[in-house]
Design a protein around this motif. Structure first.
Motif, PDB file in Angstrom:
ATOM      1  N   TRP A 190      51.136   5.273-109.823  1.00 37.71           N
ATOM      2  CA  TRP A 190      50.926   5.554-111.232  1.00 37.71           C
ATOM      3  C   TRP A 190      50.177   4.440-111.940  1.00 37.71           C
ATOM      4  O   TRP A 190      49.257   4.709-112.701  1.00 37.71           O
ATOM      5  N   TRP A 191      50.568   3.207-111.718  1.00 33.18           N
ATOM      6  CA  TRP A 191      49.916   2.105-112.405  1.00 33.18           C
ATOM      7  C   TRP A 191      48.665   1.642-111.684  1.00 33.18           C
ATOM      8  O   TRP A 191      47.826   0.976-112.266  1.00 33.18           O
ATOM      9  N   ARG A 192      48.559   1.935-110.388  1.00 36.72           N
ATOM     10  CA  ARG A 192      47.418   1.549-109.549  1.00 36.72           C
ATOM     11  C   ARG A 192      47.135   0.046-109.609  1.00 36.72           C
ATOM     12  O   ARG A 192      45.999  -0.393-109.732  1.00 36.72           O
TER      13      ARG A 192
ATOM     14  N   CYS B 239      55.763   3.197-108.043  1.00 40.42           N
ATOM     15  CA  CYS B 239      55.120   3.296-109.357  1.00 40.42           C
ATOM     16  C   CYS B 239      53.868   2.426-109.415  1.00 40.42           C
ATOM     17  O   CYS B 239      52.823   2.858-109.925  1.00 40.42           O
TER      18      CYS B 239
END
Length: 162
Positions: free
Chosen positions: A120-122, A116
């Motif tokens: 997604w959060w980078r 994640c």
């Protein structure tokens, strides 16, 4: 009874021998050689992914993300390799036994949070933190299968810290 006798004869077990090896042999319908080959292949793939992730760490701008992804995939493949030896249901039962429930949850949570963080959060720093936590969680989970290993590690850590 006939098929059980045939299976024991083909597996090299002529008489009833209750034990870990007998349980492993009866755990799946795959032959012992096939299960060992599957274990080795999956574990080797996990090692390759982990090493590849470490090499990709130095790629500019995307290195940490690639490292987190490949390192996590490597750990998942390595954990999955034991499915070949035990069978999926026995593996899941052992993973969620009370003695290793917390270790399993933390390990799986770290695997998910690493991915994640990377995709997604980078957040590269968070991905790296979760990779480190993933390492320790996986190590703690792994030693739960060795009798008294956790106690030995706890004692070593307490001696080192005192």
């Amino acid at each position: 009874a006939v098929s059980e006798n045939r299976r024991r004869g083909l597996s090299g077990r002529d008489r009833e021998e209750p034990g870990a090896l007998a349980e492993v042999i009866d755990a799946t319908s795959l032959g012992w050689g096939t299960r060992v080959k599957g274990f080795i292949a999956c574990f080797a793939l996990g090692c390759v992914f982990s090493v590849l992730g470490s090499c990709l760490l130095w790629v500019p701008r995307k290195g940490l993300i690639l490292f987190a992804a490949f390192y996590t995939l490597g750990n998942i493949a390595s954990i999955g390799s034991t499915l070949f030896l035990m069978g999926p249901m026995k593996q899941l039962k052992k993973m969620f036994e009370p003695t290793r429930l917390i270790a399993t949850i933390v390990m799986l949570l770290c695997l998910i949070l690493t991915l994640c963080s990377a995709f997604w959060w980078r957040k590269e720093g968070l991905a790296l933190l979760f990779c480190i936590l993933q390492f320790f969680a996986l190590a703690w989970y792994s030693i739960s299968f060795i009798p008294f290993a956790r106690d030995a590690v706890k004692k070593c850590v307490s001696v080192c810290l005192s």
